[in-house]
Design an enzyme around this catalytic site. Structure first.
Site, PDB file in Angstrom:
ATOM      1  N   MET A 138       0.426 -82.458  19.471  1.00  0.00           N
ATOM      2  CA  MET A 138       0.279 -84.076  18.985  1.00  0.00           C
ATOM      3  C   MET A 138      -0.209 -83.996  17.358  1.00  0.00           C
ATOM      4  O   MET A 138      -1.087 -83.332  17.221  1.00  0.00           O
ATOM      5  CB  MET A 138      -1.070 -84.377  19.876  1.00  0.00           C
ATOM      6  CG  MET A 138      -0.656 -84.607  21.310  1.00  0.00           C
ATOM      7  SD  MET A 138      -2.194 -85.102  22.219  1.00  0.00           S
ATOM      8  CE  MET A 138      -2.986 -83.700  22.440  1.00  0.00           C
ATOM      9  N   GLN A 198       5.967 -76.828  17.708  1.00  0.00           N
ATOM     10  CA  GLN A 198       6.937 -77.966  17.926  1.00  0.00           C
ATOM     11  C   GLN A 198       7.431 -78.259  16.886  1.00  0.00           C
ATOM     12  O   GLN A 198       6.958 -78.465  15.815  1.00  0.00           O
ATOM     13  CB  GLN A 198       6.003 -79.188  18.591  1.00  0.00           C
ATOM     14  CG  GLN A 198       6.426 -80.397  18.825  1.00  0.00           C
ATOM     15  CD  GLN A 198       6.828 -81.145  17.629  1.00  0.00           C
ATOM     16  OE1 GLN A 198       5.993 -81.600  16.640  1.00  0.00           O
ATOM     17  NE2 GLN A 198       8.030 -81.948  17.336  1.00  0.00           N
ATOM     18  N   ARG A 235       6.492 -98.172  19.105  1.00  0.00           N
ATOM     19  CA  ARG A 235       5.031 -98.159  19.541  1.00  0.00           C
ATOM     20  C   ARG A 235       4.356 -99.538  19.322  1.00  0.00           C
ATOM     21  O   ARG A 235       3.958 -99.838  18.154  1.00  0.00           O
ATOM     22  CB  ARG A 235       4.324 -97.024  18.652  1.00  0.00           C
ATOM     23  CG  ARG A 235       5.102 -95.909  18.627  1.00  0.00           C
ATOM     24  CD  ARG A 235       5.011 -94.746  19.673  1.00  0.00           C
ATOM     25  NE  ARG A 235       6.089 -93.796  19.546  1.00  0.00           N
ATOM     26  CZ  ARG A 235       5.989 -92.400  18.940  1.00  0.00           C
ATOM     27  NH1 ARG A 235       4.922 -92.329  18.380  1.00  0.00           N
ATOM     28  NH2 ARG A 235       6.834 -91.523  19.139  1.00  0.00           N
ATOM     29  N   LYS A 303      12.292 -79.774  24.111  1.00  0.00           N
ATOM     30  CA  LYS A 303      11.228 -80.823  24.344  1.00  0.00           C
ATOM     31  C   LYS A 303      11.849 -82.354  24.586  1.00  0.00           C
ATOM     32  O   LYS A 303      12.038 -82.988  23.526  1.00  0.00           O
ATOM     33  CB  LYS A 303      10.096 -80.667  23.589  1.00  0.00           C
ATOM     34  CG  LYS A 303       9.073 -81.645  23.815  1.00  0.00           C
ATOM     35  CD  LYS A 303       7.624 -81.638  22.883  1.00  0.00           C
ATOM     36  CE  LYS A 303       6.525 -82.333  23.344  1.00  0.00           C
ATOM     37  NZ  LYS A 303       6.433 -83.598  23.328  1.00  0.00           N
ATOM     38  N   SER A 325      10.167 -84.354  29.831  1.00  0.00           N
ATOM     39  CA  SER A 325       9.242 -85.173  28.982  1.00  0.00           C
ATOM     40  C   SER A 325       9.617 -86.559  28.501  1.00  0.00           C
ATOM     41  O   SER A 325      10.862 -86.402  27.942  1.00  0.00           O
ATOM     42  CB  SER A 325       8.694 -84.448  27.974  1.00  0.00           C
ATOM     43  OG  SER A 325       7.871 -85.181  27.174  1.00  0.00           O
ATOM     44  N   HIS A 327       7.792 -88.058  26.051  1.00  0.00           N
ATOM     45  CA  HIS A 327       7.204 -88.069  24.801  1.00  0.00           C
ATOM     46  C   HIS A 327       5.776 -88.845  25.331  1.00  0.00           C
ATOM     47  O   HIS A 327       5.264 -89.625  24.613  1.00  0.00           O
ATOM     48  CB  HIS A 327       7.671 -88.509  23.754  1.00  0.00           C
ATOM     49  CG  HIS A 327       7.614 -88.157  22.284  1.00  0.00           C
ATOM     50  ND1 HIS A 327       8.218 -87.508  21.963  1.00  0.00           N
ATOM     51  CD2 HIS A 327       6.375 -88.357  21.784  1.00  0.00           C
ATOM     52  CE1 HIS A 327       7.616 -87.177  20.606  1.00  0.00           C
ATOM     53  NE2 HIS A 327       6.479 -87.626  20.709  1.00  0.00           N
ATOM     54  N   ARG A 330       6.088 -92.778  25.089  1.00  0.00           N
ATOM     55  CA  ARG A 330       6.078 -93.163  23.619  1.00  0.00           C
ATOM     56  C   ARG A 330       7.538 -93.549  23.119  1.00  0.00           C
ATOM     57  O   ARG A 330       7.550 -93.909  21.850  1.00  0.00           O
ATOM     58  CB  ARG A 330       5.322 -92.568  22.720  1.00  0.00           C
ATOM     59  CG  ARG A 330       3.875 -92.524  22.923  1.00  0.00           C
ATOM     60  CD  ARG A 330       3.036 -91.045  22.568  1.00  0.00           C
ATOM     61  NE  ARG A 330       2.735 -91.197  20.903  1.00  0.00           N
ATOM     62  CZ  ARG A 330       1.434 -91.786  20.738  1.00  0.00           C
ATOM     63  NH1 ARG A 330       0.587 -92.295  21.384  1.00  0.00           N
ATOM     64  NH2 ARG A 330       1.196 -91.885  19.504  1.00  0.00           N
ATOM     65  N   GLY A 363       1.457 -87.712  31.519  1.00  0.00           N
ATOM     66  CA  GLY A 363       0.397 -88.590  32.641  1.00  0.00           C
ATOM     67  C   GLY A 363      -0.280 -87.531  33.462  1.00  0.00           C
ATOM     68  O   GLY A 363      -0.926 -87.910  34.676  1.00  0.00           O
TER      69      GLY A 363
END
Ligand code: FNR
Length: 453
Positions: A138, A198, A235, A303, A325, A327, A330, A363
C-alpha cells in the site's frame, strides 16, 4: 503560493524532486515571497487535514477482529487519510463484492481428527513464514503514520510475517530495507520475515530498468508487477475531496482552465495529488515480460490477474506466480472478486495450480477467509486495509496485533475444520456452489458446466 514541503514528505520520498519531468520549474525559493494559505471556504465536510478529536482510540486489547482497527483508525486519522485508505472505485461495488464473497463460501468441517497441535507455516518462493498471509503493498503510508513504511516493517519483522513494499511508498526502497535490516539486527536476525517489492512500471524503459536494479541490489526477494493499473481507477471519494479542496481555495470551478487541466490520467497512484508524470505505464504488454525476465532474475508475480485466460498467459509467459486481485476494489468497477477468479481458474485452467504460486487479495478480514482460499488451491493471501488501519491507530504494535488476530482465527479455524497442517486443506472442505452458479462461462457452454471442484 505556500510551502508544501511537509505535506509533500507525507506522500513521496524527497528525491522525487530530482526526477521531475521536463518543463517542471525547479529552483530555490525565497520564503518571504510565499503567501499565506487563503482562508478555506466553508465546505460541508470534516476539515481534510484534521482528525475527529472527539473520538477516543480504544485500548489495543479491544481490537479482537480486523474491523476493530478501522474504528480505531477513524478516531485518529485526518479525514483526508481516511478517504485515501477507504476509497474504492465508482459506486464501491467491487469492494463490497470482495468482502461479501468470502461469506458466500461455507466450510464442510470434519470432526474427531485429533487437532491438538496445528502448524500454519507456509512458504512463499522458498521463504517460510509462520503464516499463509502477508501484508499487501500500500502506497503513501506517510499519510497514515509519521514513521510510514518502516513502522509497518518493524511490526512485520517482530511477528515474522512477510510484506510486499509498494513502489508508491513515502520512503525509498532502500530506506525501507534499512528499517528491515535494523529490526532484524535488533532481533539477532531471528525473524523469518522477507520483503518483496511491488512494481509499478515507469513509462520510460531506462527508468524501469534502473528501478529494478535498485530494488534487486537492496535485497528484495521477488517482484509483484501490478498489472491492473494501466491508469488509475476512478477513486470516487478522492475525487470529491479534491473538488472540495479546490473549491475551498477558490480553484477549479468546473469549466475553468484549472479544471480542464486535471484529466483522468492525472490522478496519482498515491493519494489525492497529481500524478508524477511517467509513474504508471499504460503501454505495458505481455511482451515486456521478456526484458523484465532478463533484468530481474528472481521470482516474478503478476498482481491483478482477473480471468482464467490471463492466468494461463502468465504461466505461458514464464511468470512464477499470479496474484488474483482487483486492487482492493479500487480499479475497474464491478471487477470479479479474487475468489471468483480462483474458481474460474480451477474450472478453465486447473493445470496452472501447483505450477504457479497463486496468491489472492481483497476483502480478507478474518483468518478463516484465508483458509477458504487455501482449500481452493491458493499458496498464500495478502491483507491490505486492516494493516493500514492498525498502523494508523497503534503503529507497529497495531500491526503485530493484527497479525495475531488473523493468526489466531486461522489456527482456530484449522482445528474446527479438522486439519493440523495447511497441506491437508482440500477443495471438498468448502462448499462454493453459490459462487460457482454465478461464475462466468463461455457462451457455447452456458447450459451445462462441468465443474472441476
Ligand atoms: C492499495 N493497493 C496497492 N496496490 C499496489 O499494487 N500498489 C500500491 O501502491 C497500492 N496502494 C494501495 C493503497 C491503499 C490505501 C489500498 C487500500 C490499497 C492494493 C493492495 O495492494 C491490495 O490489492 C488491496 O488492498 C487488497 O484489498 P484489501 O485487503 O485492502 O481489502
Amino acid at each position: 503560493r505556500q510551502d508544501a514541503t511537509e505535506e509533500f514528505k507525507k506522500y513521496h520520498p524527497l528525491d522525487y524532486v530530482s526526477d521531475l519531468p521536463e518543463g517542471s520549474i525547479i529552483g530555490s525559493i525565497n520564503p518571504d515571497t510565499l503567501g499565506k494559505l487563503r482562508e478555506k471556504k466553508e465546505v460541508n465536510a470534516a476539515p481534510a487535514d484534521s482528525a475527529d478529536t472527539d473520538k477516543e482510540i480504544p485500548h489495543l486489547s479491544m481490537c479482537v477482529s480486523c474491523p476493530d482497527f478501522e474504528v480505531a483508525a477513524r478516531a485518529v486519522l485526518p479525514h483526508k487519510s481516511i478517504v485515501y485508505a477507504s476509497t474504492s472505485a465508482n459506486t464501491g461495488l467491487s469492494l463490497k463484492t470482495n468482502i461479501d464473497d468470502w461469506g458466500r463460501i461455507n466450510f464442510r468441517p470434519r470432526v474427531m481428527r485429533n487437532v491438538g497441535d496445528v502448524d500454519s507455516r507456509r512458504s512463499i518462493f522458498g521463504h517460510t513464514s509462520q503464516y499463509p498471509f502477508y501484508i499487501s503493498p500500500m502506497g503513501t503510508l506517510g499519510a497514515i503514520h509519521p514513521e510510514a513504511e518502516p513502522e509497518m516493517v518493524r511490526g512485520a519483522v517482530r511477528k515474522g510475517a512477510h510484506m510486499v513494499v509498494s513502489t508508491a511508498s513515502t520512503k525509498t526502497s532502500e530506506q525501507i530495507m534499512q528499517a528491515y535490516v535494523d529490526e532484524q539486527t535488533r532481533l539477532n536476525n531471528k525473524s523469518p520475515t522477507q520483503l518483496f517489492y511491488q512494481y509499478y512500471m515507469p513509462v520510460e524503459r531506462k527508468k524501469a530498468i534502473e528501478l529494478m536494479h535498485i530494488v534487486k541490489k537492496a535485497g528484495y526477494k521477488g517482484i509483484w508487477i501490478t498489472v491492473d493499473t494501466p491508469v488509475l481507477g476512478k477513486r470516487t471519494a478522492d475525487r470529491v475531496l479534491q473538488a472540495e479542496e479546490a473549491l475551498a481555495v477558490g480553484l477549479g470551478e468546473e469549466g475553468t482552465a484549472e479544471w480542464e487541466a486535471g484529466g483522468e490520467n492525472d490522478f496519482a497512484p498515491a493519494m489525492g495529488g497529481r500524478v508524477v508524470s511517467g509513474q504508471l505505464s499504460p503501454h505495458t504488454t505481455w511482451e515486456d515480460l521478456a526484458w523484465i525476465r532478463k533484468e530481474w532474475e528472481g521470482p516474478i508475480v503478476l498482481k491483478g490477474i482477473q480471468t482464467a485466460d490471463d492466468a494461463k498467459l502468465a504461466y505461458e509467459y514464464g511468470c512464477d506466480g499470479i496474484l488474483l486481485s482487483n486492487h482492493g476494489g479500487r480499479q475497474l468497477h464491478t471487477a470479479p472478486s479474487a475468489l471468483m477468479t480462483l474458481l474460474e481458474i480451477r474450472t478453465y485452467c486447473p493445470e496452472v495450480i501447483g505450477k504457479l504460486e497463486i496468491f489472492l487479495d481483497g476483502g480478507l478480514r478474518d483468518g478463516s477467509d484465508v483458509l477458504k482460499a487455501l482449500c481452493l488451491g491458493a499458496t498464500a493471501v495478502g491483507v491490505g486495509r486492516p494493516f493500514m488501519y492498525a498502523l494508523a491507530a497503534y503503529g507497529s504494535q497495531g500491526v503485530e496485533r493484527c497479525i495475531d488476530v488473523l493468526a489466531e482465527e486461522l489456527t482456530l479455524g484449522m482445528r474446527l475444520l479438522g486439519v493440523t497442517a495447511l497441506d491437508q486443506l482440500k477443495p471438498e472442505m468448502v462448499n462454493a456452489t453459490r459462487l460457482l452458479n454465478e461464475m462466468w462461462r463461455p457462451e457455447s457452454n452456458n447450459i451445462i458446466i462441468k465443474s472441476r471442484l
